[in-house]
Design an enzyme around this catalytic site. Structure first.
Site, PDB file in Angstrom:
ATOM      1  N   LYS A   1      38.397 -57.744 -53.862  1.00  0.00           N
ATOM      2  CA  LYS A   1      38.308 -56.327 -54.229  1.00  0.00           C
ATOM      3  C   LYS A   1      37.775 -55.548 -53.030  1.00  0.00           C
ATOM      4  CE  LYS A   1      35.307 -53.333 -55.837  1.00  0.00           C
ATOM      5  NZ  LYS A   1      35.877 -52.148 -55.239  1.00  0.00           N
TER       6      LYS A   1
ATOM      7  N   GLU B   1      25.689 -60.850 -48.931  1.00  0.00           N
ATOM      8  CA  GLU B   1      25.514 -60.297 -47.578  1.00  0.00           C
ATOM      9  C   GLU B   1      25.144 -58.839 -47.752  1.00  0.00           C
ATOM     10  OE1 GLU B   1      28.742 -61.101 -45.002  1.00  0.00           O
ATOM     11  OE2 GLU B   1      29.015 -63.104 -45.776  1.00  0.00           O
TER      12      GLU B   1
ATOM     13  N   CYS C   1      25.784 -53.322 -41.117  1.00  0.00           N
ATOM     14  CA  CYS C   1      24.626 -53.905 -41.801  1.00  0.00           C
ATOM     15  C   CYS C   1      23.628 -54.453 -40.793  1.00  0.00           C
ATOM     16  CB  CYS C   1      25.088 -55.004 -42.742  1.00  0.00           C
ATOM     17  SG  CYS C   1      26.113 -56.222 -41.939  1.00  0.00           S
TER      18      CYS C   1
ATOM     19  N   GLU D   1      17.108 -48.539 -45.058  1.00  0.00           N
ATOM     20  CA  GLU D   1      18.377 -48.575 -44.330  1.00  0.00           C
ATOM     21  C   GLU D   1      19.055 -47.205 -44.453  1.00  0.00           C
ATOM     22  OE1 GLU D   1      21.699 -50.760 -46.040  1.00  0.00           O
ATOM     23  OE2 GLU D   1      21.958 -51.741 -44.106  1.00  0.00           O
TER      24      GLU D   1
HETATM   25  P1  NAD Z   1      28.037 -50.978 -52.525  1.00  0.00           P
HETATM   26  O1  NAD Z   1      27.139 -52.056 -52.956  1.00  0.00           O
HETATM   27  O2  NAD Z   1      27.951 -49.679 -53.207  1.00  0.00           O
HETATM   28  O3  NAD Z   1      29.569 -51.420 -52.650  1.00  0.00           O
HETATM   29  C1  NAD Z   1      30.042 -52.622 -52.103  1.00  0.00           C
HETATM   30  C2  NAD Z   1      31.192 -53.134 -52.942  1.00  0.00           C
HETATM   31  O4  NAD Z   1      30.717 -53.455 -54.239  1.00  0.00           O
HETATM   32  C3  NAD Z   1      32.327 -52.120 -53.146  1.00  0.00           C
HETATM   33  O5  NAD Z   1      33.556 -52.799 -53.102  1.00  0.00           O
HETATM   34  C4  NAD Z   1      32.046 -51.586 -54.529  1.00  0.00           C
HETATM   35  O6  NAD Z   1      33.178 -51.089 -55.185  1.00  0.00           O
HETATM   36  C5  NAD Z   1      31.555 -52.853 -55.214  1.00  0.00           C
HETATM   37  N1  NAD Z   1      30.775 -52.608 -56.431  1.00  0.00           N
HETATM   38  C6  NAD Z   1      30.098 -51.491 -56.789  1.00  0.00           C
HETATM   39  N2  NAD Z   1      29.523 -51.670 -58.004  1.00  0.00           N
HETATM   40  C7  NAD Z   1      29.824 -52.920 -58.414  1.00  0.00           C
HETATM   41  C8  NAD Z   1      29.499 -53.695 -59.560  1.00  0.00           C
HETATM   42  N3  NAD Z   1      28.734 -53.229 -60.529  1.00  0.00           N
HETATM   43  N4  NAD Z   1      29.961 -54.959 -59.605  1.00  0.00           N
HETATM   44  C9  NAD Z   1      30.705 -55.480 -58.628  1.00  0.00           C
HETATM   45  N5  NAD Z   1      31.078 -54.789 -57.523  1.00  0.00           N
HETATM   46  C10 NAD Z   1      30.621 -53.523 -57.398  1.00  0.00           C
HETATM   47  O7  NAD Z   1      27.769 -50.836 -50.988  1.00  0.00           O
HETATM   48  P2  NAD Z   1      28.432 -49.793 -49.999  1.00  0.00           P
HETATM   49  O8  NAD Z   1      27.688 -48.514 -50.018  1.00  0.00           O
HETATM   50  O9  NAD Z   1      29.885 -49.752 -50.249  1.00  0.00           O
HETATM   51  O10 NAD Z   1      28.204 -50.551 -48.589  1.00  0.00           O
HETATM   52  C11 NAD Z   1      27.106 -50.322 -47.788  1.00  0.00           C
HETATM   53  C12 NAD Z   1      26.120 -51.469 -47.894  1.00  0.00           C
HETATM   54  O11 NAD Z   1      26.721 -52.715 -47.568  1.00  0.00           O
HETATM   55  C13 NAD Z   1      24.987 -51.309 -46.905  1.00  0.00           C
HETATM   56  O12 NAD Z   1      23.761 -51.532 -47.551  1.00  0.00           O
HETATM   57  C14 NAD Z   1      25.236 -52.390 -45.884  1.00  0.00           C
HETATM   58  O13 NAD Z   1      24.126 -52.839 -45.204  1.00  0.00           O
HETATM   59  C15 NAD Z   1      25.902 -53.449 -46.673  1.00  0.00           C
HETATM   60  N6  NAD Z   1      26.704 -54.335 -45.819  1.00  0.00           N
HETATM   61  C16 NAD Z   1      26.252 -55.603 -45.554  1.00  0.00           C
HETATM   62  C17 NAD Z   1      26.966 -56.449 -44.725  1.00  0.00           C
HETATM   63  C18 NAD Z   1      26.477 -57.845 -44.399  1.00  0.00           C
HETATM   64  O14 NAD Z   1      27.244 -58.643 -43.927  1.00  0.00           O
HETATM   65  N7  NAD Z   1      25.223 -58.176 -44.609  1.00  0.00           N
HETATM   66  C19 NAD Z   1      28.165 -56.019 -44.174  1.00  0.00           C
HETATM   67  C20 NAD Z   1      28.602 -54.736 -44.461  1.00  0.00           C
HETATM   68  C21 NAD Z   1      27.855 -53.894 -45.296  1.00  0.00           C
END
Ligand code: NAD
Length: 496
Positions: A190, A265, A299, A399
């Site tokens: 997804k 992650e 991240c 962050e």
């Molecule tokens: P997010 O958690 O809002 O969304 C991430 C994903 O989760 C999206 O595909 C979203 O649609 C999905 N999602 C949302 N609600 C969900 C639910 N209830 N159940 C399952 N899936 C759901 O995060 P974001 O704002 O899209 O991304 C930014 C964050 O991601 C930052 O905190 C960043 O640090 C982190 N990030 C971490 C890494 C890593 O490798 N550690 C890499 C990239 C981004």
């Protein structure tokens, strides 16, 4: 029409935006659900929608999981060398389709074209790496005495769910998909609702490279409509979630109901330490790359700069000077800094910075939105440096996920280590020094999944990546990333 607008129109045609895939990719082809509900995807550089895609449902998730389940056993039984060959062809196709993938990624995520091209090369390299690893997943023979034979085998976990954020849509997807396929798993992915397209193009590429139908499926849509049902699905064997801490926590709780394995992650607030003996000519550009690449939406960005007091003024002066020349604009103009991914993200960054200013934190550079002359409606934030004296200040602890660097001053090496280790996150940490002993002590004492010495982001695909603490757990990349998608089985035989 401005010169940039003319060039963007050509780029849109070259990227084939009018022919982007429609629907989900399930069982080897694009599938448009009968009751299709669509969402818009935006070009962050213009702040305008450029394409629509399907907002999936639990039914679409069910169909994709069923298809992945049906295909998984045969794929697991395919000889590892043959799985590796398919992955190698995927790598080659990613490169030959690289221009389109990079343009689509640029339009969808808002990143600079140069960065998107780098992401495409990295995606191809990741498939190449795991293509070579597919037939080297060896177990161990364990000495338990003459009358027994004991050994271990790595078996594929089964059906894997990948939930991906918007900041690195292609490379985050590939980092999980390539090792899962190499191990013999099937995947339902997804992508983030802000950036759905390169995952769909990747699925089509995998199919053209000879990946059997159903082994890799993509369902697009929101977290609530697609991510939730995928996480809760009883027929998923492993979830790799990349995203924010609150959503990761929800995913983990949901996974617990079915005892589904999970890799998280999550975010970071990673320290970048400059000791007094470091080479500032090398360190300053490295500091800037670590926080301003992809407009800071990384991240593992080096989002906290910790400097020894004796070099604080020299560092602040050099940084402000170097940043004064930075140009921000649409990704296709390929300037120094691109757009941020969404209007909401821009607001979040602005709020963090405004709160820091109102607390009296010192603004050293940037600090506000940018409206480039040719693209004033796009979503841009100026590269920013804010100095905070209190290690508990929110700009140090939280962050921001934007081009915002928090500057902290350390009295000496031990204080720098304490500050570096002073947040709940533990994703990455870096140090610039000529003193090997201090570099090794830093690496030993700072809790982080990865440490960089004298070059941020130095680690390629061969090196494991992941977090500790609030940054999550489990590892991607390297052979550890391959083992994430394996179940270890031991066999002990009595020789009769
Ligand atoms: P997010 O958690 O809002 O969304 C991430 C994903 O989760 C999206 O595909 C979203 O649609 C999905 N999602 C949302 N609600 C969900 C639910 N209830 N159940 C399952 N899936 C759901 O995060 P974001 O704002 O899209 O991304 C930014 C964050 O991601 C930052 O905190 C960043 O640090 C982190 N990030 C971490 C890494 C890593 O490798 N550690 C890499 C990239 C981004």
């Amino acid at each position: 029409m401005s010169d940039l607008e003319k060039r963007l129109a050509q780029a849109r045609a070259e990227a084939g935006l009018a022919d982007l895939p429609h629907g989900h990719f399930i069982d080897g082809g694009f599938h448009v659900p009968p009751a299709l509900e669509e969402m818009e995807s935006y070009d962050p550089g213009l702040g305008r929608p450029f394409a629509t895609f399907a907002n999936g449902t639990a039914d679409d998730v069910d169909r994709a999981v069923l298809s992945a389940r049906k295909a998984q056993r045969a794929w697991a039984r395919t000889a590892p060398v043959e799985r590796g060959r398919v992955l190698r062809r995927i790598s080659d196709l990613i490169l030959s389709e690289g221009r389109r993938l990079a343009l689509v990624e640029m339009f969808d995520a808002g990143k600079r074209l140069g960065e998107a091209e780098g992401d495409v090369r990295s995606a191809a390299r990741t498939f190449e790496y795991y293509a070579g690893a597919a037939d080297k997943l060896e177990g161990a023979q364990i000495p338990v005495g003459n009358d027994y034979l004991a050994y271990t085998v790595h078996e594929p976990v089964g059906v894997v769910a990948q939930i991906i954020p918007w900041n690195y849509p292609l490379t985050s997807a590939v980092r999980g998909v390539a090792p899962a396929l190499a191990a013999g798993c099937s995947v339902v992915l997804k992508p983030a609702e802000q950036t759905p397209f390169t995952a769909l193009l990747l699925a089509e590429i995998c199919s053209r490279a000879g990946l059997p139908d159903g082994v890799f499926n993509v369902v697009t849509g929101t977290g609530a409509r697609v991510g939730g049902p995928l996480t809760a699905h009883p027929d998923i064997d492993h979830i790799t979630f990349t995203g924010s801490v609150p959503t990761g926590s929800r995913v983990m709780a949901e996974a617990a109901r079915n005892i589904t394995r999970v890799t998280l992650e999550l975010g970071g607030k990673s320290p970048h330490v400059l000791l007094a003996d470091c080479d500032l000519d090398r360190a300053i550009p490295d500091v800037m790359g670590a926080i301003f690449e992809n407009a800071g939406q990384i991240c593992s960005a080096g989002s906290r700069l910790i400097v020894e007091r004796s070099i604080r003024d020299a560092v602040a002066e050099r940084l402000a000077k170097a940043m004064a020349g930075l140009k921000t604009g649409h990704g296709y103009a390929n300037l120094d800094v691109g757009a941020v991914n969404s209007r909401e993200q821009l607001k979040r960054i602005e709020d963090h910075v405004e709160r820091a200013k109102s607390r009296g934190d010192a603004l050293i550079a940037g600090g506000s939105r940018v409206e480039p002359e040719e693209t004033p409606d796009g979503w841009y934030f100026a590269p920013t440096v804010i100095e905070a004296s209190d290690p508990k200040d929110p700009i140090v602890q939280e962050e921001v996920f934007g081009p915002v660097l928090a500057l902290q001053v350390a009295e000496d090496f031990d204080h720098a280590v304490a500050l570096a280790d002073g947040t709940d996150y533990a994703l990455a940490g870096a140090i610039h020094t000529r003193d090997l002993t201090k570099a090794v002590r830093f690496a030993r004492e700072v809790d982080a999944g990865q440490i960089y010495v004298n070059e941020y982001f130095a680690a390629p695909v061969e090196v494991p990546f992941g977090g500790n603490g609030k940054s999550g757990f489990g590892r991607a990349k390297g052979l550890e990333g391959l083992k994430t998608y394996c179940k270890l089985k031991s066999v002990t035989m009595k020789l009769v």
